[in-house]
Design an enzyme around this catalytic site. Structure first.
Site, PDB file in Angstrom:
ATOM      1  N   LYS A 118       0.766  -1.185   0.047  1.00  0.00           N
ATOM      2  CA  LYS A 118      -0.162  -0.010   0.275  1.00  0.00           C
ATOM      3  C   LYS A 118       0.796   1.219  -0.036  1.00  0.00           C
ATOM      4  CE  LYS A 118      -4.389  -2.136   1.784  1.00  0.00           C
ATOM      5  NZ  LYS A 118      -3.773  -3.636   1.782  1.00  0.00           N
TER       6      LYS A 118
HETATM    7  C1  LIG Z   1      -4.109  -4.476   1.058  1.00  0.00           C
HETATM    8  C2  LIG Z   1      -3.573  -5.678   1.021  1.00  0.00           C
HETATM    9  C3  LIG Z   1      -3.849  -6.877   0.055  1.00  0.00           C
HETATM   10  C4  LIG Z   1      -5.148  -6.834  -0.743  1.00  0.00           C
HETATM   11  O1  LIG Z   1      -5.041  -5.701  -1.842  1.00  0.00           O
HETATM   12  P1  LIG Z   1      -6.292  -5.176  -2.497  1.00  0.00           P
HETATM   13  O2  LIG Z   1      -5.836  -4.043  -3.195  1.00  0.00           O
HETATM   14  O3  LIG Z   1      -7.379  -4.862  -1.266  1.00  0.00           O
HETATM   15  O4  LIG Z   1      -6.670  -6.420  -3.200  1.00  0.00           O
HETATM   16  C5  LIG Z   1      -3.250  -8.000   0.195  1.00  0.00           C
HETATM   17  N1  LIG Z   1      -1.932  -8.075   1.073  1.00  0.00           N
HETATM   18  C6  LIG Z   1      -1.493  -7.184   1.758  1.00  0.00           C
HETATM   19  C7  LIG Z   1      -0.373  -7.432   2.687  1.00  0.00           C
HETATM   20  C8  LIG Z   1      -2.432  -5.963   1.891  1.00  0.00           C
HETATM   21  O5  LIG Z   1      -1.936  -5.053   2.820  1.00  0.00           O
END
Ligand SMILES: *Cc1c(COP(=O)(O)O)cnc(C)c1O
Length: 481
Positions: A118
């Site tokens: 993120k």
């Molecule tokens: C947010 C997240 C996901 C999922 O991502 P999306 O964009 O919601 O599909 C997968 N792995 C981790 C570690 C995350 O923080």
């Protein structure tokens, strides 16, 4: 480039800076560009040189330029350079790609400030928000709820920024020790951590309740950084391009991606990259036990889950009951039919879901859009973590392990190399790592001392009025302009 809403049959256009600070479109739809810019072999060839010679930030700036025409190119470049500065990332390549085993690679999108993918989007969003708010002479108070990764990544992206305060609600005692240390260790005056006496859903309900108070929202300029923000997707397109460049040597080589998925945000960027003509073969959706999306890609049925049906798993960042970005893909799947999209997501989803089984669009989906899917369980992820550690000497986090589990299952059906996205580092999820390999993950050097730092967090009851009081009080106490 103009933007439209997935639910607006008139396709009334908006510009990038218009939609940047907004979440949903006024009609409840999600924003998408009116068309996807098309990449040809000569562009890809020039990007190969650009990535090699000038690096990730330069590539990011070029991709942004394709989608943003109301911010000058030199400003985009400066923002990309700050967002993807080598000192913020564990590796100068920003997103390195390493071989895992025959036919499988790992793209390390979790080398940023909070060790989750993120950061890739949030770091850029921090730059863009600060820039646009300064241009407008406005301030923004971001209110969010987090189960861990989103909140810390938003806070590290927004700390110390002019014009921005962050109020982040967390479920008290329910994040991993590392996640708590990461967030609560911040002492920037514009960041306010709140530990609510409740679970993550309670935190989300508080955000909804406060945002539904239109007068309070307007007066205190409350905003969000949710996963449906278009600029987050835009930032994520970049690492599909850079990863493709790193595993290929010629413009006609195709690559597949396998992506651990919750809200369909990360993989939606892959879908857009593929629609732009990046030579992507398959896009493989990997879910955990909360398999709303795997069910859709197997059957054509999109059945949203109730809170009671949503499991708390050991890959918690994928514990979703509905996939907030999925509407964007369905809009494309239906040939960008806004009226049908509006019926499915505005009406039918509220009644529990919809089915596209048997429709021409769904039957063609795998062929036209390249999607495959699979589901991974606690036992799968623990065994994948253990196996990769013992046999390959690679330690991966539980979400990444879901991706690798599903990629291995599809290995024989896919003719191209599969790049699995590593979405977080193991240190964030120590319990599951301990279960898999019998000891704690190492704390990477750049996070040394984090567990011992003093904590900054306000304990509050599960009560919207108490949160509002805190927001009023901090706005008065902390000047951000
Ligand atoms: C947010 C997240 C996901 C999922 O991502 P999306 O964009 O919601 O599909 C997968 N792995 C981790 C570690 C995350 O923080």
């Amino acid at each position: 480039m103009d933007y439209l809403s997935t639910r607006d049959p008139e396709a009334a256009p908006a510009s990038f800076t218009d939609i940047l600070l907004r979440g949903l479109a006024p009609d409840g739809g999600l924003y998408l560009p009116v068309r996807y810019p098309q990449l040809d072999a000569s562009t890809l060839r020039s990007w190969r040189t650009l990535l090699a010679e000038e690096g990730y930030a330069a590539l990011a700036a070029q991709i942004m330029e394709l989608f943003v025409d109301d911010i000058p190119a030199e400003d985009l470049r400066r923002m990309a350079e700050r967002a993807y500065a080598p000192e913020k990332f564990a590796d100068p390549q920003i997103v390195p790609v390493t071989p895992l085993e025959d036919g499988l690679h790992l793209a390390h999108v979790s080398e940023g400030p909070t060790a989750a993918f993120k950061d890739m989007a949030m770091q850029l969003l921090g730059e863009l928000f600060e820039y646009e708010l300064a241009r407008r002479g406005e301030t923004l108070n971001i209110l969010g709820a987090t189960s861990g990764d989103t909140g810390s990544s938003a806070e590290y992206a927004m700390r110390g920024r002019e014009g921005i305060r962050v109020f982040m609600l967390t479920p008290r005692g329910r994040m991993t020790p590392f996640q708590q240390a990461q967030m609560f260790g911040l002492d920037d005056p514009n960041i306010v951590n709140v530990a609510v006496d409740g679970v993550f859903d309670d935190c989300q309900d508080l955000v909804k309740a406060i945002s539904a108070d239109a007068a309070f929202k307007r007066k205190h300029r409350i905003g969000a950084v949710n996963s449906i923000n278009w600029a987050r997707l835009l930032a994520q397109i970049v690492y599909y391009v850079s990863s493709w460049l790193r595993v290929t040597t010629a413009e006609d080589q195709r690559v597949s991606f396998c992506v651990p998925t919750g809200n369909f945000g990360d993989i939606c960027a892959g879908h857009i990259a593929r629609q732009m003509g990046l030579p992507i073969d398959r896009l493989i959706v990997a879910t955990n036990e909360n398999d709303v999306l795997d069910e859709f890609f197997r059957t054509g049925n999109y059945r949203v889950r109730s809170a009671a049906e949503t499991a708390e798993t050991s890959s918690p960042s994928m514990d979703i009951s509905r996939a907030s970005n999925f509407e964007r893909f369905v809009f494309d799947l239906l040939g960008r039919d806004a009226a049908r999209t509006s019926d499915l997501f505005g009406t039918q989803v509220r009644r529990g879901g919809f089915s596209l089984a048997g429709t021409e669009e769904f039957e063609d989906a795998a062929g036209r859009f390249g999607f495959l899917s699979g589901r991974s369980t606690h036992a799968d992820r623990v065994s994948t973590i253990r196996d990769a550690h013992e046999r390959l000497g690679v330690l991966m986090d539980p979400h990444t392990a879901d991706g690798v589990t599903v990629a291995r299952r599809h290995r024989d059906q896919v003719d191209t190399p599969i790049v699995c996205l590593e979405t977080a580092l193991p240190v964030k999820f120590a319990d599951t790592i301990r279960e898999a390999i019998g000891r704690d993950p190492q704390i990477p050097e750049r996070f040394a001392g984090i567990m011992e730092a003093p904590r900054h967090v306000v304990d509050l009851p599960d009560d919207a009025e108490a949160v509002k009081d805190l927001i009023r009080e901090r706005i008065a106490a902390v000047d951000v302009r």
